[in-house]
Design an enzyme around this catalytic site. Structure first.
Site, PDB file in Angstrom:
ATOM      1  N   LYS A  53       0.817  -1.213   0.000  1.00 45.01           N
ATOM      2  CA  LYS A  53       0.000   0.000   0.000  1.00 45.01           C
ATOM      3  C   LYS A  53       0.857   1.273   0.000  1.00 45.01           C
ATOM      4  O   LYS A  53       0.481   2.264  -0.630  1.00 45.01           O
ATOM      5  CB  LYS A  53      -0.951   0.020   1.199  1.00 45.01           C
ATOM      6  CG  LYS A  53      -0.300   0.183   2.556  1.00 45.01           C
ATOM      7  CD  LYS A  53      -1.352   0.215   3.660  1.00 45.01           C
ATOM      8  CE  LYS A  53      -0.715   0.346   5.024  1.00 45.01           C
ATOM      9  NZ  LYS A  53      -0.022   1.618   5.224  1.00 45.01           N
ATOM     10  N   THR A  54       1.996   1.248   0.703  1.00 47.42           N
ATOM     11  CA  THR A  54       2.854   2.442   0.710  1.00 47.42           C
ATOM     12  C   THR A  54       3.402   2.707  -0.683  1.00 47.42           C
ATOM     13  O   THR A  54       3.499   3.857  -1.123  1.00 47.42           O
ATOM     14  CB  THR A  54       4.010   2.271   1.715  1.00 47.42           C
ATOM     15  OG1 THR A  54       3.468   1.992   3.015  1.00 47.42           O
ATOM     16  CG2 THR A  54       4.850   3.544   1.788  1.00 47.42           C
ATOM     17  N   ASP A 239      -3.943   7.442   4.650  1.00 54.57           N
ATOM     18  CA  ASP A 239      -3.450   6.091   4.904  1.00 54.57           C
ATOM     19  C   ASP A 239      -4.121   5.539   6.165  1.00 54.57           C
ATOM     20  O   ASP A 239      -4.537   6.295   7.040  1.00 54.57           O
ATOM     21  CB  ASP A 239      -1.931   6.143   5.092  1.00 54.57           C
ATOM     22  CG  ASP A 239      -1.299   4.762   5.051  1.00 54.57           C
ATOM     23  OD1 ASP A 239      -1.989   3.795   4.672  1.00 54.57           O
ATOM     24  OD2 ASP A 239      -0.107   4.652   5.410  1.00 54.57           O
ATOM     25  N   GLU A 240      -4.199   4.209   6.283  1.00 52.11           N
ATOM     26  CA  GLU A 240      -4.782   3.535   7.459  1.00 52.11           C
ATOM     27  C   GLU A 240      -6.169   4.091   7.781  1.00 52.11           C
ATOM     28  O   GLU A 240      -6.493   4.405   8.935  1.00 52.11           O
ATOM     29  CB  GLU A 240      -3.841   3.686   8.671  1.00 52.11           C
ATOM     30  CG  GLU A 240      -2.443   3.162   8.463  1.00 52.11           C
ATOM     31  CD  GLU A 240      -2.358   1.640   8.409  1.00 52.11           C
ATOM     32  OE1 GLU A 240      -3.417   0.981   8.463  1.00 52.11           O
ATOM     33  OE2 GLU A 240      -1.248   1.104   8.291  1.00 52.11           O
ATOM     34  N   GLN A 278      -7.903  -5.090   9.445  1.00 51.05           N
ATOM     35  CA  GLN A 278      -6.849  -4.663  10.350  1.00 51.05           C
ATOM     36  C   GLN A 278      -7.303  -3.505  11.243  1.00 51.05           C
ATOM     37  O   GLN A 278      -6.477  -2.757  11.772  1.00 51.05           O
ATOM     38  CB  GLN A 278      -5.604  -4.246   9.558  1.00 51.05           C
ATOM     39  CG  GLN A 278      -4.988  -5.387   8.757  1.00 51.05           C
ATOM     40  CD  GLN A 278      -3.700  -4.969   8.059  1.00 51.05           C
ATOM     41  OE1 GLN A 278      -2.694  -4.709   8.692  1.00 51.05           O
ATOM     42  NE2 GLN A 278      -3.754  -4.906   6.741  1.00 51.05           N
ATOM     43  N   ARG A 664       2.276 -10.347  10.418  1.00 54.35           N
ATOM     44  CA  ARG A 664       3.547  -9.640  10.616  1.00 54.35           C
ATOM     45  C   ARG A 664       4.725 -10.525  10.224  1.00 54.35           C
ATOM     46  O   ARG A 664       5.834 -10.034  10.017  1.00 54.35           O
ATOM     47  CB  ARG A 664       3.740  -9.217  12.082  1.00 54.35           C
ATOM     48  CG  ARG A 664       2.689  -8.286  12.690  1.00 54.35           C
ATOM     49  CD  ARG A 664       2.417  -7.084  11.857  1.00 54.35           C
ATOM     50  NE  ARG A 664       1.260  -7.319  11.004  1.00 54.35           N
ATOM     51  CZ  ARG A 664       0.917  -6.544   9.994  1.00 54.35           C
ATOM     52  NH1 ARG A 664       1.654  -5.495   9.684  1.00 54.35           N
ATOM     53  NH2 ARG A 664      -0.154  -6.815   9.267  1.00 54.35           N
TER      54      ARG A 664
END
Length: 810
Positions: A53-54, A239-240, A278, A664
């Site tokens: 995503k980044t 973002d997020e 998430q 993770r």
């Protein structure tokens, strides 16, 4: 620096420019490319864990500047941590060069501070306002509650602070809070809230929630201000997005606009990136509804799913997919990778938490010895902070280097907060909380009575505490004794002298050095015999170093080209702190987020962390990744948490938390639990986490499973397994266990023939940590057997006797 857009973006026919733009998109998968090149309607990018995503966000920004010739000053990208913002800025800078400096790439709070300082006069504020963190807020709320004669036990400051924060996150002011109060607590909260806000205004300060709430107020009450920012920011990225609360959601809508304005300004182009799977911060006020209802809130919205994972093996992803699929009412999404299945997940059941921790430590030691992983490649996750103790104890005993994330952070240490309070008062003389903190630090003869007299005078005269303090010099404060008045005069003269240094343009580090010397703070610590004071001096030296690095960093930052500066910015910057100034330094320190203190998985935060195992809660691990991950404490009541077992909504959040924990891991994943775990000083037997049952059995390689016997059976009737790959009860696998995954740096010889200790009152024992001791009392049988032992200087300790307790009977 060479970038993808060295040639002018307005020349689309230049073959070199076309080739560079092709390079920008060629290494993206089809879904990523679609997200980068999307034009027009609001865009929701549902980005699964590890799906890049980044990369999508940074490439989209570069594409806007290069392919669509968007002005850099029209781009606003919002993140949740300074670390994420810095990473995004750096990546975009690599693509487009100095032009990126004209963009706003920052956190919600940093963006709001910048807007509020620019528009301070509109709201009747001073642009030099202080920013109160949670500790400052609780201090002020404590003062307010005390002055309102509230019972501190019935209405603790922490409870009041949480309720006030929740009200602000819902954009409810004190009047609205009073109107909706339905019980005694609600009415008291509203009363404290109103007085708290009055004192914040008097102190020229805002707390973190105010930053967003007041910015929303600014945009809603002043249409001309809102239109300015809508004209300026034509491309907004968040973002997020799944972690936003109601206030942040409203802020985004106000910045973007939902309809064409009266003057013809179209809504800005909005792109949000997030993953409902998430969403794990409901306890902070985040609402999953924001991302789930995006298509409803923006009727013409477009949604793109990123499901290809570039982080984990397929085995890990399959486990994550299986767990999260149990959550109801979620958008279907399955993560996949083309990098292969990889290693199976390793499962382990320990007799107790010490056994579990010993297994984790042994595996880490074995991986390091075999060269399969560095210490910095490894992370140990747990559900709550108190679970770290048992891991710390065994890591210390074995000499494994580790760092616990979530302890007392640097900027929360008392001596650091004291110095920052001095600096805040120099930048904002009306900062009451900071002023009262340093009034008698170091001790200068201004006691609690003198402080109370000044506070009472300030309240009586309806003036600030700082003004009342200065009136002490004139002798106009009644009941102030001469000795205290003299000490206050000396304190004010100290501050005036330091402020002259600030006004003269002194660097932050030089001002800080002057505070340490002139106040006598450093001298008092250096003269102390307390060994902790020596470390406090080191922390203050580090703070000076931080200040010097801040000045050097600001000196190195190149300004954007004149062509990339938005028209009108020079006038708007009037209230913004100058780069490298004291207010700018304080602003940066105030906005450091919790996640910004996390060491990089690759040890990138410096040599000190290059060989360190990282211990942290799963919440803290969000956004990180490690080659090797140990997820511990997988028991119902621990993970999922006890409070979630009877609440479907909370259980769904716990399942999302498990999904975050699993994803993770890049290469190796370990899942472990304990049969018995001590809680509140008592052994507790918790069933296996229900999340184990949700993972397909073929994905887990059990190093050790729970015995089939009942809990009532004596643990002395069996022996425990080794740490080997497939050891069995009582088998000849101790040596194989040590070779394959045992603890090679300790004298412990595996689990073969290790039986639970049987102790009687009066027995003498030797414990690896506590030393020699005498048994005072024994309780329970089997897995519930405990003994209270007097270890002399180490005190009286109650220990469980099952499994791997590092103790022998003499």
């Amino acid at each position: 620096m060479s970038t993808l857009f060295d040639l002018h973006p307005d020349n689309p026919f230049d073959s070199a420019a076309s080739r560079r733009r092709s390079e920008l998109l060629d290494d993206l998968n089809p879904a990523q490319r679609e997200a980068v090149t999307h034009v027009g309607a609001p865009l929701l990018v549902v980005a699964g864990a590890g799906s890049g995503k980044t990369r999508v966000l940074t490439r989209r920004i570069a594409y806007l500047l290069g392919e669509r010739a968007v002005h850099p000053g029209q781009v606003l990208a919002i993140t949740f941590t300074n670390k994420a913002a810095a990473e995004m800025r750096d990546r975009v800078s690599e693509l487009v060069g100095r032009r990126s400096n004209a963009m706003w790439v920052m956190t919600f709070h940093s963006m709001c501070v910048r807007i509020l300082r620019r528009e301070a006069k509109t709201l009747g504020l001073s642009s030099s306002f202080s920013i109160y963190d949670s500790d400052d807020s609780k201090r002020l709320i404590t003062l307010v509650a005390r002055d309102l004669d509230l019972d501190a036990k019935r209405y603790p400051a922490r409870t009041l602070a949480i309720h006030i924060s929740n009200l602000k996150n819902e954009l409810l002011d004190p009047d609205a809070a009073a109107a909706q109060a339905g019980d005694d607590l609600g009415r008291k909260v509203a009363e404290v809230y109103a007085e708290y806000q009055r004192r914040l205004k008097q102190a020229n300060a805002m707390d973190f929630d105010d930053l967003i709430m007041r910015t929303v107020e600014l945009l809603q009450v002043f249409p001309d201000v809102a239109e300015y920012y809508r004209r300026r920011f034509r491309h907004v990225m968040v973002d997020e997005y799944q972690d936003t609360n109601h206030a942040q959601y409203t802020l985004v809508r106000e910045l973007v606009g939902t309809d064409v304005s009266e003057s013809g300004v179209e809504p800005a182009e909005l792109c949000v990136v997030g993953d409902a799977d998430q969403s794990i911060y409901a306890f902070r006020g985040a609402t999953i509804r924001n991302i789930e209802d995006f298509e409803h809130d923006f009727s013409n919205a477009r949604t793109i799913l990123l499901e290809q994972n570039y982080r984990s093996t397929q085995t890990i992803l399959s486990a994550a997919n299986a767990v999260i699929a149990r959550n109801p009412n979620r958008r279907p999404k399955r993560l996949w990778t083309d990098s292969g299945d990889g290693e199976k997940i390793v499962g382990y059941v320990g007799d107790n938490e010490h056994d579990e921790a010993a297994f984790v430590a042994g595996e880490i030691d074995s991986l390091a010895d075999q060269g399969a992983a560095n210490y910095s490649d490894v992370a140990v996750f747990y559900r709550t902070n108190n679970q770290s103790r048992v891991f710390e104890e065994i890591f210390i005993r074995l000499g494994l280097p580790y760092k616990v994330v979530g302890g007392v952070r640097f900027y929360e240490r008392r001596e650091v907060r004291d110095m920052l309070a001095y600096l805040r008062v120099l930048a904002n003389p009306e900062d009451t909380v900071s002023l009262r903190r340093i009034l008698n630090v170091p001790k200068r003869g201004i006691g609690d009575r003198a402080e109370a007299v000044v506070a009472a005078h300030a309240e009586r005269q309806r003036i600030s505490f700082a003004s009342a303090l200065r009136e002490t010099i004139d002798g106009t404060v009644p009941l102030m004794n001469p000795r205290s008045a003299k000490a206050i005069t000396g304190f004010i003269e100290l501050l005036d002298g330091l402020r002259e240094l600030v006004d003269a343009g002194g660097e932050v580090a030089d001002v800080l050095e002057a505070v340490l010397e002139r106040s006598g703070y450093r001298a008092e610590l250096e003269e102390s015999d307390d060994p902790q004071d020596a470390s406090r001096v080191e922390n203050l030296t580090e703070l000076v170093t931080v200040a010097r690095e801040f000045a050097e960093l600001n000196a190195e930052i190149a300004p954007p080209d004149a062509a990339d500066v938005v028209v009108g910015d020079a006038e708007a910057e009037a209230g913004v702190p100058a780069p490298g100034s004291l207010p700018a330094f304080l602003e940066r320190v105030s906005l450091v987020a919790d996640a910004d203190s996390i060491p990089a998985a690759d040890g990138g935060d410096g040599e000190a962390d290059s060989g360190v195992v990282t211990l942290m809660t799963v919440h803290t691990a969000k956004g990180l990744e490690y080659p090797v991950v140990f997820c511990t404490g997988w028991e119902d009541g621990i993970f999922p948490h006890m409070r979630a077992l009877g609440d479907p909504a909370e259980l769904a959040e716990e399942r999302r938390l498990a999904y975050v924990a699993i994803t993770r891991a890049r290469q190796r994943l370990y899942l472990s639990r304990a049969i018995v775990r001590s809680a509140w000083g008592q052994p507790m037997a918790n069933p296996a986490s229900r999340f184990f049952d949700e993972i397909p059995a073929e994905l887990i390689d059990w190093r050790r499973e729970a015995p089939s016997r009942g809990f009532g059976e004596s643990s002395s009737q069996r022996t425990a397994t080794t740490w080997g790959r497939k050891s069995s009860f009582g088998g000849d696998s101790a040596q194989a266990g040590i070779a394959a995954g045992g603890m090679r740096t300790t004298s412990f010889k595996g689990w073969k023939d290790t039986v639970a200790l049987k102790l009687d009152v009066g027995d003498r024992v030797s414990h690896d940590k506590y030393g020699l001791g005498t048994v005072l009392q024994t309780d329970g049988e089997g897995p519930r057997a405990t003994a209270t032992i007097d270890f002399g200087a180490s005190g009286k300790v109650r220990l469980m006797l099952i499994g791997s307790v590092p103790m022998v009977k003499l």
